[in-house]
Design an enzyme around this catalytic site. Sequence first.
Site, PDB file in Angstrom:
ATOM      1  N   VAL A 113     -19.124 -42.964  23.193  1.00 63.82           N
ATOM      2  CA  VAL A 113     -17.861 -42.102  22.681  1.00 63.82           C
ATOM      3  C   VAL A 113     -17.806 -43.696  21.270  1.00 63.82           C
ATOM      4  O   VAL A 113     -17.151 -43.205  20.753  1.00 63.82           O
ATOM      5  CB  VAL A 113     -17.104 -43.377  23.845  1.00 63.82           C
ATOM      6  CG1 VAL A 113     -15.461 -43.979  23.480  1.00 63.82           C
ATOM      7  CG2 VAL A 113     -16.918 -42.461  25.356  1.00 63.82           C
TER       8      VAL A 113
ATOM      9  N   LYS B 229     -13.909 -48.235  32.379  1.00 65.32           N
ATOM     10  CA  LYS B 229     -13.561 -47.682  33.032  1.00 65.32           C
ATOM     11  C   LYS B 229     -13.458 -48.658  34.544  1.00 65.32           C
ATOM     12  O   LYS B 229     -12.629 -49.828  35.358  1.00 65.32           O
ATOM     13  CB  LYS B 229     -13.224 -46.549  34.389  1.00 65.32           C
ATOM     14  CG  LYS B 229     -13.931 -45.751  34.982  1.00 65.32           C
ATOM     15  CD  LYS B 229     -14.101 -44.167  35.097  1.00 65.32           C
ATOM     16  CE  LYS B 229     -15.289 -43.627  34.873  1.00 65.32           C
ATOM     17  NZ  LYS B 229     -16.249 -44.159  33.707  1.00 65.32           N
TER      18      LYS B 229
ATOM     19  N   GLU C 177      -6.669 -47.031  27.312  1.00 63.18           N
ATOM     20  CA  GLU C 177      -6.231 -45.457  27.620  1.00 63.18           C
ATOM     21  C   GLU C 177      -7.155 -44.829  27.863  1.00 63.18           C
ATOM     22  O   GLU C 177      -7.216 -43.625  28.688  1.00 63.18           O
ATOM     23  CB  GLU C 177      -5.245 -44.939  26.403  1.00 63.18           C
ATOM     24  CG  GLU C 177      -4.460 -43.394  26.536  1.00 63.18           C
ATOM     25  CD  GLU C 177      -3.694 -43.297  27.457  1.00 63.18           C
ATOM     26  OE1 GLU C 177      -4.138 -43.146  28.626  1.00 63.18           O
ATOM     27  OE2 GLU C 177      -2.437 -43.833  27.588  1.00 63.18           O
TER      28      GLU C 177
ATOM     29  N   VAL D  88      -9.196 -43.939  31.760  1.00 62.21           N
ATOM     30  CA  VAL D  88      -8.584 -42.662  32.918  1.00 62.21           C
ATOM     31  C   VAL D  88      -7.835 -41.598  32.079  1.00 62.21           C
ATOM     32  O   VAL D  88      -7.793 -41.638  31.152  1.00 62.21           O
ATOM     33  CB  VAL D  88      -7.841 -43.299  33.868  1.00 62.21           C
ATOM     34  CG1 VAL D  88      -7.038 -41.845  34.495  1.00 62.21           C
ATOM     35  CG2 VAL D  88      -7.483 -43.918  34.369  1.00 62.21           C
TER      36      VAL D  88
ATOM     37  N   GLY E  28      -9.709 -39.290  30.557  1.00 60.05           N
ATOM     38  CA  GLY E  28     -10.387 -38.749  28.827  1.00 60.05           C
ATOM     39  C   GLY E  28      -9.063 -38.597  27.270  1.00 60.05           C
ATOM     40  O   GLY E  28      -8.602 -39.775  27.766  1.00 60.05           O
TER      41      GLY E  28
ATOM     42  N   GLY F 247     -24.676 -30.670  29.435  1.00 63.75           N
ATOM     43  CA  GLY F 247     -24.165 -32.763  29.635  1.00 63.75           C
ATOM     44  C   GLY F 247     -23.123 -32.482  29.892  1.00 63.75           C
ATOM     45  O   GLY F 247     -22.773 -33.252  29.577  1.00 63.75           O
TER      46      GLY F 247
ATOM     47  N   LYS G 240     -11.125 -44.789  39.037  1.00 66.30           N
ATOM     48  CA  LYS G 240      -9.739 -44.178  38.231  1.00 66.30           C
ATOM     49  C   LYS G 240      -8.396 -44.280  39.137  1.00 66.30           C
ATOM     50  O   LYS G 240      -7.518 -44.620  38.461  1.00 66.30           O
ATOM     51  CB  LYS G 240      -9.766 -42.588  37.787  1.00 66.30           C
ATOM     52  CG  LYS G 240     -11.049 -42.828  36.685  1.00 66.30           C
ATOM     53  CD  LYS G 240     -11.256 -41.266  36.474  1.00 66.30           C
ATOM     54  CE  LYS G 240     -12.539 -41.685  35.288  1.00 66.30           C
ATOM     55  NZ  LYS G 240     -13.282 -39.864  34.930  1.00 66.30           N
TER      56      LYS G 240
END
Lengths: 412, 412
Positions: free
Chosen positions: A14, A105, A129, A132, A134, A187, A205
């Site tokens: 990320v 999360k 944001e 949860v 993506g 992946g 989530k």
Amino acid sequence: MFVIKIGLLGLGTVGRGVYNIINNEKGYYFQTEDNAPQIVKILVTDTKKDRGSELDYSLLTTDPDDILLDNSIDIVVAVMGGSEPELKYVLRALNNKKHVVTANKQIISDHMALLLQTAKENNVSLMFEASVGGGIPIIDTMQQLLKINRINRVTGILNGTTNFILSQMSQHRASFVEALKTAQEMGFAEADPTADVMGFDVSRKLSILSSLAYNQIIQDDDIYKRGIVSIDAVDIEMTRQNGYVLKYVAQSFLKGNKYYTLVAPALIKESTELAVVNNEYNVIILDGNIIGEIKISGKGAGQNPTANAVVGDIIYILEQKAPIEADFSNPISNGGIDGFHGKYYFRFQIDNSQQFSAAFDCVDKYVEKKDVIYQRGNLFFFTEDIPSSTALKIEKEINKICENIFFARVIE
Amino acid sequence: MFVIKIGLLGLGTVGRGVYNIINNEKGYYFQTEDNAPQIVKILVTDTKKDRGSELDYSLLTTDPDDILLDNSIDIVVAVMGGSEPELKYVLRALNNKKHVVTANKQIISDHMALLLQTAKENNVSLMFEASVGGGIPIIDTMQQLLKINRINRVTGILNGTTNFILSQMSQHRASFVEALKTAQEMGFAEADPTADVMGFDVSRKLSILSSLAYNQIIQDDDIYKRGIVSIDAVDIEMTRQNGYVLKYVAQSFLKGNKYYTLVAPALIKESTELAVVNNEYNVIILDGNIIGEIKISGKGAGQNPTANAVVGDIIYILEQKAPIEADFSNPISNGGIDGFHGKYYFRFQIDNSQQFSAAFDCVDKYVEKKDVIYQRGNLFFFTEDIPSSTALKIEKEINKICENIFFARVIE
């Protein structure tokens, strides 16, 4: 020229996506705004590691204080994962009057009230944001809806890994183990898939969404969850023959002063909105008392969608929109799974006639009307409408008699 | 205490919904905020008409200047419908430095650039979430996405009336006329359904979405549209037998420096995301270059969902978030329907063998591979992949020979 400065905690999947959107001309906002923010420092564990040529290596540091104590940094983006040390860093950043955007999360699910309160006390924003769904803008959508609506129900497919596995099983008649292996090779699944296939990821989530929806902290621990590891190819086949699709579904609802939660495999009628969401896609359905049912789907994970959500939060802060403010004072308590009921599907392996009759007697005790199929060493039941607590009792008793049980509720 | 004052232009279905959310304790925001806004004046054509007991009749006026010239009014909510006089009133409101929230797709579609420019010059906001997709927060979602993503494709079912009619035809094997009658009886269709069934309503919405997505004004007139009036029960039946569902689909995409638009009935594969959106629900799918595909569905019309969108815009203004800012300088031009292609389904009535062979020859001229079915006086074709312009040529020629033609593209 005044420029907003960002410190990045973590440069995994990320973090790398966030870096790319901001620096490598992928994000429109960052090409056109004169005062677009800049990443000025990145916390990593190894500054020497080869990370490709598109990275400015001079930004890397192994000392979190280079970010957390730097007064020129306005926004801290926390994308390390895991509970510690990220929780500690986020709290220090908030207490040092830095806005925080995170995709974590786990820390949001476990400490949302503390983190939002700390942000408020320091007059900064805490945004999450990306924690949860993506790329799905569900936190923002829910915040907007809640200004007008009460939300009394949240339903979703919230985990891309398990949805991918179930889609593989359904489309290629793969076994659970084969589908998991494919997911790992592509992946979509971690080497250790426990958090995904046992429901911990989904329930975190659901805890975040439900806490915001119902104005009360609903801890991950309070959520009833069951994994998908015991699903067999024959379950996929049998559910399909009966017009259903097997999905891993998170549900919560509020009734009176109680909330009810459930994370479990479920049989979804074909050609309905939950049934057609496949592979790494997630979906979330909210019921607002004024707007009615609203449903959003999109990629539930992956570098770009998740990074898109993180960068969206950064822009939200830049535009000085209202931060997330949640009220957790609603006097509601956990109703367990007693609020759920429905037709149930059971399948268990039968090795001899003693097992057969014992299992039959057990089911007879709890279920009056049922459809029974015996096929290739497995006994299949579709029950009438029963409380979910009864289904758990049946499972417990059958478990003493037979091996290899799977059961799931039909969501009509 | 300072209170934001709202003037309401129109008290039809949507206006009444807005009034209810704000005044009759339906909206959470308006119960809890100390400085919640108030509706102080409402323009109607008849102040004496009985409108139930929950309305404060002292707010009614027949003089628009009571709202447009009142300096104490901050926000004008324009929910009259039609082009004039609403356009004139909205422009006057903006020029009098009032924020405007409207649900009027016609004036937004026809005059978006002028209206946004006028708002900008007067340093006020023009918001129109309710103009597309009823309760679906699509304008806001798109605005957020566009800060990071380029959107190159918009797909949607954007009209609740026609989706309800097609769902009725599909579920109850009703004829078009019967389904339309049911829709009218249930309040889903107007007495004059022309705008819905001929595609004018859909193309206005597609024009609004596409203009925002591609940074160029795409007028309603530039959009190729075909109605759904020639759909027959046999088309529903034949498409179902081949694994498809008939839907009324709006599509646009950007390729190079051209945009392509199409509003037309389409055959959608069963168990896909467009196929399962039924009745009065709408759905919008956006393709972002970073976030990937995102899909939102919800009630596309109706008092409460649409009013929810209007009130959401009011709160947006109250929270002083960024107004809609659109850039229409993208140098793109209309590519017509030449960018579309696909398998086509044709059906036409055959009354004699001359017609049969003439129709066959005509199709032969344009299509090499095809599946042909002759049944109960109708000839059905599924073509190979052909350009949409070829399908139009076939239609034109067949029209000279046979009556009662219907054709639609398969969206894979």
